[in-house]
Design a protein around this motif. Structure first.
Motif, short mmCIF file in Angstrom:
data_model
loop_
_atom_site.label_atom_id
_atom_site.label_comp_id
_atom_site.label_asym_id
_atom_site.label_seq_id
_atom_site.Cartn_x
_atom_site.Cartn_y
_atom_site.Cartn_z
N SER A 153 1.93 -4.37 10.77
CA SER A 153 1.04 -4.00 9.66
C SER A 153 -0.38 -4.50 9.90
N ASN A 154 -0.59 -5.27 10.97
CA ASN A 154 -1.96 -5.63 11.35
C ASN A 154 -2.70 -4.48 12.04
N LEU A 198 -5.43 6.66 13.60
CA LEU A 198 -6.72 6.44 12.95
C LEU A 198 -7.77 6.00 13.97
N ALA A 225 0.17 4.98 12.47
CA ALA A 225 -1.02 5.07 11.61
C ALA A 225 -2.23 4.45 12.31
N GLY A 231 -8.67 -3.73 6.23
CA GLY A 231 -9.42 -4.23 7.39
C GLY A 231 -10.93 -4.18 7.16
N GLN A 237 -0.09 -7.29 2.56
CA GLN A 237 -1.42 -7.54 3.13
C GLN A 237 -2.45 -7.75 2.02
N PRO A 275 5.46 -9.07 8.49
CA PRO A 275 5.92 -7.70 8.73
C PRO A 275 5.27 -7.11 9.99
N VAL A 285 -2.11 9.90 5.76
CA VAL A 285 -1.32 8.71 6.07
C VAL A 285 -1.68 7.57 5.09
N GLN A 325 1.63 -2.49 2.84
CA GLN A 325 0.22 -2.88 2.99
C GLN A 325 -0.32 -3.50 1.70
N ALA A 368 -7.77 -1.22 12.64
CA ALA A 368 -8.56 0.02 12.63
C ALA A 368 -9.70 -0.10 11.61
N GLY A 422 -4.24 0.41 4.73
CA GLY A 422 -4.40 -0.61 5.76
C GLY A 422 -5.81 -0.65 6.32
N ASP A 469 3.38 1.94 10.94
CA ASP A 469 2.04 1.35 11.05
C ASP A 469 1.46 1.49 12.45
N PRO A 523 -3.14 -1.05 11.24
CA PRO A 523 -4.10 -0.32 10.40
C PRO A 523 -5.28 -1.20 9.97
N LEU A 524 -5.02 -2.49 9.75
CA LEU A 524 -6.13 -3.39 9.41
C LEU A 524 -7.13 -3.47 10.56
#
Lengths: 324, 340
Positions: B126-127, B167, B163, A71, A99, B123, A61, A95, B132, A67, B160, B129-130
Motif C-alpha cells: 500500500s506504499n 499511475l 495501481a 502521497g 494509511q 499491509p 482505480v 488506503q 506515486a 493512495g 496496489d 500508490p503513495l
C-alpha cells in the motif's frame, strides 16, 4: 461579500474554485473530473481554469486515487480527490483506514496527511444497490478521520473550505439527492463553517430531532407541515460530533428522535443514542427512537420505501411525545 | 587523459564502495543482534533483512540526499546506508520513549523524515500508490528528485502494485519500483506467487523492466543508477526485479523449516556480504585486514548502541493516544481520562 443563488453542486464548485485560486497546493484528482467536469459536474470548468497539472483525470482505480492523494498530502500538497460514488470507495478502504487515518500517528507526528476526500452518497437518484449507499459509519469508526456531511449549498461550501484548511484527513460526504434539490444565496468568496459544530436549524421545546445530510430537508418539511414544536439539529460533522449541542437540546426537551438514511444496525444513530443515555438518561421522558434506512440493500424501483419519509418520522415523534 | 579520469573515478569509487560494504556489515551485525535479543525476550518481534543487504545498499548508493524512499518493513540496510542513525532503528525495535513514533508501531516499522524515509505500514504494497503521489508532488514542484519504492515479491500480486505501477506510467512519474524479490512471501515461493518473471510485468504498463543481481551490490548499484537517472531526467518509471534471497525467517515468529530448506547459508559463496568482500578485494579497494576492521567496528557499534538504547525508558502512556489528530478530540480526551 457578493453572493449568488447556487445549488449544492454550484456551491461546491465555487468552493473548490476559491481554494484553488488561493493555494497552488490544492490538487484535484479523480475519475472524469477534468474534461467531463465530474459526473455530477462538481468540478466543471476547473480543468480549463487551472490546467491538467492541478485537475487530474485519473485511471479508473479508487485505491490508486486515494493512495496517490495521500502521497501528495504527505509531500506537502493539499489534494482533494473525488470518488465518483461512495459505493465504489471500498477498494480504497485499506488506503483510507491503514494509511490516510494513521499517517500522523504512526510517524510520531513527523508526517501529516491533510486532505479532503469528497464523495457523493445516499439514495434518491434511482441508483439502486451500487449508487445509493450511505457508508458514514464505516468512516466514523476509524480513529484519525474527520467525517463531515453538509445539508445545504451554503453549508457545503463553508464546510468544504474548513475541511481543506485543516491539518487532518477529512471524509467529505456529499448527499447527492440534494445536489440540485434547492438553491440558496451563497457568498462567492471564501468563508468557513466550523468543523465539529452542529447547527440548530429550528428551535422548539417538545422534542429533539437529530439528523444530518440528505435527511435534513425531509425532517424540516415534516416539522413545518405538521407544526411540530421541535429542536432540529443538523450535525454537519459526525466525527468529532457536537456533544454539547446535542446535550443542550436533550436537556431542554427530554425526547429524542434520530433520523438517518443509513441502515439502523451499527448506524451512527446508535452512537448518538448511547452517548445521550450515558450522559443524560435522567433528562429523558421517553425512549430514544431511530428512524433509519432498513437493514437491507437499497432497491432500485422501490427506493421510496427505503428512505425515511414524513410518515415514519411523524410516527416516531408522536411515539416519543406520547410517552409519559 | 582517459587513464587520469579512470584513476579519479577510482579514487572516488573506493570510499563509496567501502562505505557500502560497511553499511551491509553494520546491518547484518544489527540483524543478528536483534534476532538473538528477541530469543532472549529483550525484543518483541523483528523481520530480519539478512540476504537483502546488497540490493538495498546498491539502490541507496544511487540516490541523492533529497530523494524520497517509500520503503517497507525490511529496509534496514538501506536506512543505515542513507545515514539514518542506528539508534533510530534500535529505538523503534524497542518501542521506547526515544522512538520517533513513541513505541506505537510493532518492530520493523521505521520512520525518518530527516532522511526522507516514509513511515512504514504493515499491509503489503500500500506504499506504492503513495509513492506515486509523492512522485507527482516532486514533478509538480519541478524538483529534480525521485522516489524509490520498495516491496517484496508477494506485493506484485496486490491491487496496489497494479495501481501504483499504472499511475506512475500514465503520469510518467519520477519513480523507481524496486521489487526486493527474496523468493519468499512468508511460506509461498515466488514461482507460486506469479508464473511470469517479475521484470516482465513492467511491459504491461509500458515501462522498462529490468532484472538485477541483488546479491551483488555493485551490479545492483549500476542497475539502480540507470533507472534513477532516467527517472530524474523525466523519462518516467522503471521496475527493477532485484533478485535476492531471504536468508532468515519472514519474522522472528516464523519457522521456515516448515516450508523450505535453507539454500543460502551465511558465509557461503552466495552470501551478499561474501560476494561484496570478494569484489572489494578483486578491485584492490580492500584487504582482509580492512574488512576485519570494519566487521569488528560494526560489532562494537551495535553492542554499545543496543545496550544504551535498551536503558531508555518506555514512552509516557499518554503518548499512545496522541497524534491521532493534530488536536486530541473530546472523545479521546474523555476515554484517556478513564484509562490513565
Amino acid at each position: 461579500m457578493t453572493s449568488k443563488t447556487m445549488n449544492m453542486v454550484q456551491a461546491l464548485n465555487s468552493g473548490l474554485d476559491n481554494l484553488m485560486a488561493a493555494d497552488d497546493r490544492i490538487i484535484l484528482l479523480g475519475e472524469d473530473i477534468g474534461t467531463d467536469g465530474g459526473v455530477f459536474r462538481v468540478t466543471d470548468g476547473l480543468l480549463a481554469k487551472y490546467g491538467a497539472e492541478r485537475v487530474l483525470d485519473t485511471p479508473l482505480v479508487e485505491v490508486g486515487i486515494v493512495g496517490m492523494a495521500i502521497g501528495m498530502a504527505v509531500q506537502g500538497l493539499r489534494p482533494i480527490p473525488e470518488i465518483q460514488f461512495q459505493d465504489f470507495i471500498y477498494t480504497a478502504m485499506d488506503q483510507i483506514i491503514n494509511q490516510m487515518a494513521k499517517i500522523r500517528y504512526r510517524s510520531g507526528g513527523e508526517y501529516e496527511c491533510p486532505m479532503v476526500l469528497r464523495t457523493p452518497y445516499g439514495a434518491g437518484v434511482k441508483g439502486g444497490l451500487y449508487h445509493s449507499q450511505s457508508g458514514e459509519s464505516y468512516f466514523a469508526h476509524t480513529a484519525g478521520l474527520t467525517v463531515v456531511t453538509p445539508s445545504s449549498p451554503y453549508d457545503a461550501k463553508g464546510l468544504l473550505i474548513s475541511a481543506s484548511k485543516g491539518e487532518d484527513p477529512v471524509i467529505f460526504l456529499e448527499p447527492k439527492r440534494l445536489y440540485r434539490a434547492g438553491k440558496q444565496e451563497v457568498p462567492e468568496d471564501i468563508y468557513k463553517i466550523p468543523i465539529g459544530k452542529a447547527e440548530l436549524v429550528q428551535s422548539g421545546d417538545d422534542v429533539t430531532i437529530i439528523t444530518y445530510g440528505a435527511m435534513v430537508p425531509t425532517v424540516m418539511d415534516t416539522v413545518k407541515k405538521n407544526n411540530l414544536n421541535a429542536d432540529v439539529l443538523d450535525l454537519r460533522t459526525l466525527v468529532p460530533v457536537d456533544k454539547d449541542a446535542i446535550m443542550l437540546s436533550v436537556q431542554k426537551t427530554g425526547r429524542v428522535v434520530i433520523v438517518h438514511e443509513a441502515p439502523r444496525t451499527g448506524g451512527f444513530g446508535g452512537e448518538i443514542s448511547a452517548m445521550i443515555t450515558e450522559r443524560g438518561i435522567d433528562f429523558l421522558y421517553a425512549p430514544i427512537l431511530r428512524v433509519t434506512g432498513p437493514d437491507s440493500p437499497i432497491p432500485y424501483r422501490m427506493e421510496e420505501y427505503y428512505v425515511p419519509n414524513e410518515r415514519r418520522i411523524l410516527n416516531a415523534v408522536r411515539k416519543v411525545l406520547e410517552s409519559a | 587523459m582517459e587513464q587520469q579520469q579512470k584513476k579519479e573515478s577510482k579514487q572516488s569509487e573506493k570510499p563509496q564502495y567501502i562505505r557500502a560494504y560497511a553499511a551491509m556489515v553494520l546491518s547484518r551485525t544489527l540483524d543478528k543482534k536483534i534476532v538473538s535479543a528477541q530469543r532472549q525476550g529483550r525484543v518483541g518481534f523483528y523481520t530480519p533483512t539478512m540476504g537483502q543487504e546488497a540490493l538495498q545498499v546498491g539502490v541507496s548508493m544511487a540516490l541523492e540526499k533529497e530523494d524520497l524512499v517509500y520503503g517497507y518493513y525490511r529496509d534496514v540496510p538501506m536506512m543505515l546506508h542513507r545515514g539514518v542513525p542506528i539508534e533510530t532503528i534500535i529505538n523503534q525495535i524497542m518501542g521506547n520513549s526515544a522512538d520517533t513514533a513513541k513505541g506505537r508501531q510493532m518492530p520493523s516499522h521505521y520512520t525518518s523524515k530527516a532522511l526522507h524515509f516514509m513511515s512504514v505500514q504493515s499491509p503489503v504494497a500500500s506504499n506504492l500508490p503513495l509513492a506515486a503521489g509523492a512522485a507527482y508532488a516532486l514533478k509538480y514542484r519541478q524538483k529534480k528528485n525521485v522516489v524509490v519504492t520498495t516491496f517484496g515479491d508477494g506485493a506484485t500480486s496486490t491491487p496496489d502494485f497494479h495501481a501504483g505501477m499504472n499511475l506512475a506510467a500514465v503520469f510518467k512519474l519520477p519513480l523507481v519500483f524496486v521489487c526486493e524479490n527474496n523468493g519468499w512471501a512468508i511460506s509461498l515461493p515466488v514461482e507460486r506467487q506469479t508464473p511470469v518473471e517479475i521484470s516482465l510485468k513492467a511491459s504491461a504498463y509500458g515501462m522498462p523492466g529490468v532484472k538485477a543481481d541483488g546479491m551483488n551490490f555493485v551490479e545492483m548499484y549500476k542497475v539502480a543508477r540507470a533507472a534513477i537517472q532516467d527517472a530524474r531526467a523525466g523519462k518516467g518509471p522503471t521496475l527493477i526485479d532485484a533478485l535476492s534471497y531471504r536468508m532468515g525467517p519472514h519474522s522472528t515468529s516464523d519457522d521456515p523449516t516448515k516450508y523450505r530448506k535453507d539454500d543460502v547459508k551465511e558465509g557461503s559463496e552466495k552470501d551478499p556480504l561474501v560476494i561484496g568482500e570478494k569484489l572489494l578485494i578483486s578491485m584492490d579497494y580492500a584487504d582482509d585486514k580492512l574488512l576485519e576492521k570494519i566487521r569488528n567496528e560494526a560489532v562494537k557499534t551495535v553492542d554499545e548502541r543496543f545496550d544504551a538504547c535498551e536503558k531508555i525508558p518506555p514512552p509516557d502512556p499518554i503518548t499512545a493516544f496522541q497524534d491521532v489528530y493534530k488536536n486530541m478530540t473530546w472523545m479521546l480526551e474523555e476515554e484517556v481520562k478513564d484509562i490513565l
